[in-house]
Write a protein that holds these residues in place. Structure first.
Motif, PDB file in Angstrom:
ATOM      1  N   GLY A  88       1.944   1.500 -17.812  1.00  0.00           N
ATOM      2  CA  GLY A  88       1.792   0.620 -16.666  1.00  0.00           C
ATOM      3  C   GLY A  88       2.879   0.821 -15.637  1.00  0.00           C
ATOM      4  O   GLY A  88       3.882   1.523 -15.869  1.00  0.00           O
ATOM      5  N   PRO A  89       2.717   0.228 -14.450  1.00  0.00           N
ATOM      6  CA  PRO A  89       3.748   0.322 -13.408  1.00  0.00           C
ATOM      7  C   PRO A  89       5.033  -0.365 -13.843  1.00  0.00           C
ATOM      8  O   PRO A  89       4.989  -1.397 -14.517  1.00  0.00           O
ATOM      9  CB  PRO A  89       3.102  -0.380 -12.211  1.00  0.00           C
ATOM     10  N   ASP A  90       6.158   0.203 -13.465  1.00  0.00           N
ATOM     11  CA  ASP A  90       7.449  -0.383 -13.851  1.00  0.00           C
ATOM     12  C   ASP A  90       7.842  -1.448 -12.835  1.00  0.00           C
ATOM     13  O   ASP A  90       8.847  -1.334 -12.124  1.00  0.00           O
ATOM     14  CB  ASP A  90       8.509   0.718 -13.927  1.00  0.00           C
ATOM     15  N   ASP A  91       7.025  -2.498 -12.782  1.00  0.00           N
ATOM     16  CA  ASP A  91       7.199  -3.573 -11.819  1.00  0.00           C
ATOM     17  C   ASP A  91       6.681  -4.859 -12.461  1.00  0.00           C
ATOM     18  O   ASP A  91       5.491  -4.964 -12.777  1.00  0.00           O
ATOM     19  CB  ASP A  91       6.416  -3.266 -10.546  1.00  0.00           C
ATOM     20  N   PRO A  92       7.553  -5.853 -12.695  1.00  0.00           N
ATOM     21  CA  PRO A  92       7.104  -7.089 -13.364  1.00  0.00           C
ATOM     22  C   PRO A  92       6.058  -7.866 -12.583  1.00  0.00           C
ATOM     23  O   PRO A  92       5.379  -8.718 -13.146  1.00  0.00           O
ATOM     24  CB  PRO A  92       8.390  -7.901 -13.531  1.00  0.00           C
ATOM     25  N   ASP A  93       5.919  -7.591 -11.267  1.00  0.00           N
ATOM     26  CA  ASP A  93       4.878  -8.245 -10.494  1.00  0.00           C
ATOM     27  C   ASP A  93       3.521  -7.593 -10.694  1.00  0.00           C
ATOM     28  O   ASP A  93       2.502  -8.154 -10.282  1.00  0.00           O
ATOM     29  CB  ASP A  93       5.229  -8.217  -9.003  1.00  0.00           C
ATOM     30  N   ARG A  94       3.503  -6.431 -11.342  1.00  0.00           N
ATOM     31  CA  ARG A  94       2.234  -5.718 -11.549  1.00  0.00           C
ATOM     32  C   ARG A  94       1.996  -5.371 -13.009  1.00  0.00           C
ATOM     33  O   ARG A  94       0.917  -4.900 -13.361  1.00  0.00           O
ATOM     34  CB  ARG A  94       2.235  -4.439 -10.708  1.00  0.00           C
ATOM     35  N   ASN A  95       2.987  -5.570 -13.863  1.00  0.00           N
ATOM     36  CA  ASN A  95       2.874  -5.226 -15.272  1.00  0.00           C
ATOM     37  C   ASN A  95       3.050  -6.494 -16.108  1.00  0.00           C
ATOM     38  O   ASN A  95       4.057  -7.196 -15.966  1.00  0.00           O
ATOM     39  CB  ASN A  95       3.945  -4.196 -15.647  1.00  0.00           C
TER      40      ASN A  95
END
Length: 424
Positions: A88-95
């Motif tokens: 997944g993307p390394d972004d807590p808003d997208r993962n």
């Protein structure tokens, strides 16, 4: 953007310090006085109490198919977590992975354990992985018994490390940090289980011990004969085993939530930004100091209890169970808002919605402030009740009330500190 912890801007809560402190003190004082006058003998029966559930419910709960399904559910959730971290993307808003760890697991275990008992024992993916490895690998040396003096101390250390990861560690929502933490945790637990067998998890897995401690306040439990029962949470609390590491585990829970409240204070934030030791080291020292302060206060209380009754040989563990409702009150106060907003958002992302918006808070600032103070006060009142019943059992009748005065003073100190962190 990193996940917010606790309740957000606590210093802006519309709460009168006078009414908060006065109400909390009045609740504790009235509880203490009423118990002293009306509760002269111990009433809780620990793991001997409870109304047995129907036999059909017991069979369903203990059926191999039920246990297998729960283990499969835990393993599938763990696999999805790893896949999201790897792919997944390394972004807590997208993962959803960071929210799954810090919200659904850490905070979600609170209501799950209160409603259903020690659920992590049933779904623990590391227990499943250990059982699978036992089948696939050739038999080695038989497991060594766990030393009695070990107790749950390994789990207490694990709880402290996890709270450090949650509250202090830099970049703690990135895939690299979470994968590293997950790998270290898995390796430690599997090595412990390889040496001591599956009993290790009940003593060394921080999440299993965390869930089991919270489950002491669940109305669903088991009697000493193994029957599944409905019981007063006070009886479950009374049955808490006084094992080594119990005090340390509860102090970590109390101290870490206290630090979580402190970490939102503007003065503490300013201190971290200008600290000569660096932000991470200063925050680490702050977390350790919060846990140490909770432990020192309880240690002083235990010493005073020993002076009241010289025959009390285990003052530290004899009353440690009374701190569990306080820890629960702190957890509710500091994490309710996070769970109610980030929990649904994490689930929405997990089912495929990218960059899911956070739901609106379920309570307005006034309602949230009321919930926070109420949960802290109720937790302390429940702690006073549990401590009084244990005092009535351990102390002679003429010293039962005087014997718990140190505990009452400790409850007041913890209450004032907890409310102070909310309104500071």
């Amino acid at each position: 953007m990193p996940l917010a912890h606790g309740v957000g801007a606590q210093h802006d809560l519309p709460l009168s310090p006078f009414y908060a402190y006065a109400g909390a003190f009045a609740a504790l004082f009235v509880s203490f006085l009423s118990l002293g006058l009306l509760w002269s003998t111990s009433r809780f029966r620990g793991d001997r109490a409870g109304r047995a559930l129907p036999t059909a419910v017991q069979r369903l709960a203990d059926a191999p198919a039920t246990r297998t399904a729960l283990r499969a559910l835990g393993a599938a959730a763990a696999l999805l977590l790893v896949l999201h971290l790897l792919l997944g993307p390394d972004d807590p808003d997208r993962n959803p992975a960071p929210g799954a760890v810090y919200v659904l697991l850490w905070v979600g275990l609170v209501p799950a354990s209160l409603l259903l008992g020690p659920v992590w024992r049933l779904v623990n993916p590391l227990r499943t992985l250990h059982a699978l490895l036992q089948r696939l690998l050739p038999a080695g040396r038989p497991p060594r018994p766990l030393p009695a003096r070990l107790g749950i101390r390994p789990a207490a250390a694990g709880l402290l490390l996890f709270t450090w990861l949650e509250l202090v560690a830099p970049a703690n929502t990135t895939a690299a940090v979470l994968l590293t933490a997950l790998g270290v945790h898995t390796a430690v637990q599997l090595l412990g289980a390889a040496r001591h067998g599956p009993d290790w998890f009940a003593h060394g897995d921080p999440f299993e011990v965390y869930s089991s401690l919270l489950a002491r306040l669940s109305p669903l439990g088991r009697r000493a004969d193994g029957r599944l029962v409905l019981r007063s949470p006070f009886n479950g609390l009374d049955a808490t085993p006084p094992v080594p590491g119990l005090v340390a585990s509860v102090c970590v829970l109390l101290g870490s939530t206290a630090y979580d409240g402190l970490s939102d204070n503007p003065r503490w934030i300013d201190l971290l930004q200008t600290a000569t030791l660096g932000r991470t080291l200063t925050a680490t020292l702050g977390l350790l100091a919060a846990v140490a302060l909770v432990a020192v206060l309880y240690g002083l209380c235990a010493g005073a209890l020993r002076l009241v009754n010289r025959e009390l040989t285990t003052p530290l563990t004899s009353f440690a169970h009374s701190l569990l409702p306080i820890a629960l009150g702190y957890l509710v106060a500091h994490y309710f808002s996070l769970f109610a907003t980030e929990g649904p958002r994490t689930v929405i992302m997990a089912v495929g919605t990218d960059n899911a918006p956070s739901p609106a808070p379920p309570l307005d600032p006034g309602g949230l402030a009321t919930l926070q103070v109420t949960s802290i006060v109720i937790g302390h009142v429940l702690g006073v009740i549990a401590a009084h019943d244990r005092s009535a059992r351990l102390f002679p009748p003429d010293r039962a009330v005087a014997g718990q005065l140190p505990l009452f003073a400790l409850m007041i100190a913890y209450t004032l500190g907890g409310i102070g962190l909310l309104i500071a």
